[in-house]
Design a protein around this motif. Structure first.
Motif, short mmCIF file in Angstrom:
data_model
loop_
_atom_site.label_atom_id
_atom_site.label_comp_id
_atom_site.label_asym_id
_atom_site.label_seq_id
_atom_site.Cartn_x
_atom_site.Cartn_y
_atom_site.Cartn_z
N UNK A 13 0.82 -1.21 0.00
CA UNK A 13 0.00 0.00 0.00
C UNK A 13 0.86 1.27 0.00
N UNK A 14 1.84 1.30 0.90
CA UNK A 14 2.66 2.51 1.04
C UNK A 14 3.48 2.77 -0.22
N UNK A 15 4.09 1.72 -0.75
CA UNK A 15 4.91 1.84 -1.96
C UNK A 15 4.08 2.39 -3.11
N UNK B 13 11.60 -9.22 5.32
CA UNK B 13 12.63 -8.55 4.52
C UNK B 13 12.65 -7.05 4.82
N UNK B 14 11.44 -6.46 4.94
CA UNK B 14 11.36 -5.02 5.21
C UNK B 14 11.95 -4.69 6.58
N UNK B 15 11.83 -5.63 7.53
CA UNK B 15 12.41 -5.40 8.87
C UNK B 15 13.90 -5.12 8.75
N UNK C 90 11.59 -1.53 11.18
CA UNK C 90 10.37 -1.41 11.99
C UNK C 90 10.26 -2.56 12.97
N UNK C 91 10.04 -2.25 14.26
CA UNK C 91 10.03 -3.32 15.26
C UNK C 91 8.84 -4.26 15.07
N UNK C 92 7.72 -3.74 14.50
CA UNK C 92 6.56 -4.63 14.33
C UNK C 92 6.69 -5.53 13.10
N UNK C 93 7.77 -5.37 12.32
CA UNK C 93 8.02 -6.27 11.18
C UNK C 93 8.98 -7.40 11.54
N UNK C 94 9.68 -7.24 12.67
CA UNK C 94 10.84 -8.11 12.90
C UNK C 94 10.49 -9.50 13.43
N UNK C 95 9.29 -9.66 13.98
CA UNK C 95 8.96 -10.89 14.68
C UNK C 95 7.74 -11.54 14.01
N UNK C 96 7.90 -12.80 13.61
CA UNK C 96 6.82 -13.44 12.85
C UNK C 96 5.52 -13.53 13.64
N UNK C 97 5.61 -13.67 14.98
CA UNK C 97 4.35 -13.80 15.73
C UNK C 97 3.61 -12.46 15.77
#
Ligand code: AMP
Length: 192
Positions: free
Chosen positions: A14-16, A127-129, A134-141
């Motif tokens: 969306x952002x891109x 990959x974006x992490x 972004x901390x909310x991208x880094x963890x799969x859960x």
């Protein structure tokens, strides 16, 4: 005016795509995620509270994001149109947006929904992490929580806009330029 909602799960692009569409159609980009991250970066009280929720992959309150969007609409009275990215995310937000826009004698023209499957979303976000940190991208859960919030609270908005005859589904996989061309074509169909 041309008012577009760019829609889809986290990582759909969306952002891109919104950044490319604002240039092409001379719109103002309103991303509630970006607005919240600026509050977090500035260390405001709102930012500190919002970060706790964002870091769990949950949605912040309707009241907060509706207030932010309302301020941005008021501070851009001469805009040719807006692209809403990451907002609305609940039916209450969509209803509030309709009412804010109708108070300005305008409305949403179309929701453009990017379709991407869950496994692709997770791999894009991980990959974006690495690139954006972004901390909310880094963890799969946490990513899975975000997708679940999307499925529970946000996906029903497709029906909301479909009910208004304003919904287009766009395949969100392939090259960025190919997806952009499809979005552009969809906008040109409704706007011309
Ligand atoms: P985004 O950049 O759109 O992926 O948003 C990042 C995070 O900000 C989300 O996971 C939510 O915690 C919060 N957020 C952004 N936009 C909204 C919204 N419209 N409603 C509630 N929470 C939001």
């Amino acid at each position: 005016m041309l008012n577009i909602v760019i829609f889809g799960p986290p990582g759909a692009g969306k952002g891109t795509q919104a950044k490319k569409l604002v240039d092409k159609f001379n719109l103002i980009h309103l991303s509630t995620g970006d607005l919240l991250r600026s509050e977090v970066a500035a260390g405001t009280e709102l930012g500190i509270e919002a970060k706790k929720i964002m870091d769990q992959g949950l949605l912040v309150s309707d009241e907060i994001v509706i207030g932010m969007i309302s301020n941005k609409l008021d501070s851009n009275p001469d805009a040719e149109g807006f692209i809403f990215d990451g907002f609305p995310r609940t039916v209450a937000q969509a209803e509030a947006l309709d009412s804010l826009l109708s108070g300005k004698n305008t409305s949403i023209n179309q929701m453009l929904a990017l379709q991407v499957d869950d496994e692709e979303l997770i791999s894009r976000l991980l990959k974006r992490a690495e690139t954006e940190g972004r901390s909310d991208d880094a963890d799969e859960s946490i990513i899975r929580n975000r997708i679940q919030e999307y499925n529970n609270k946000t996906a029903p908005l497709a029906d909301y806009y479909q009910g208004q005859g304003k919904f287009s589904a766009i395949q969100g996989t392939g090259s960025i330029d190919d997806i952009f061309d499809k979005l552009t074509e969809a906008i040109e169909q409704i706007a011309l």
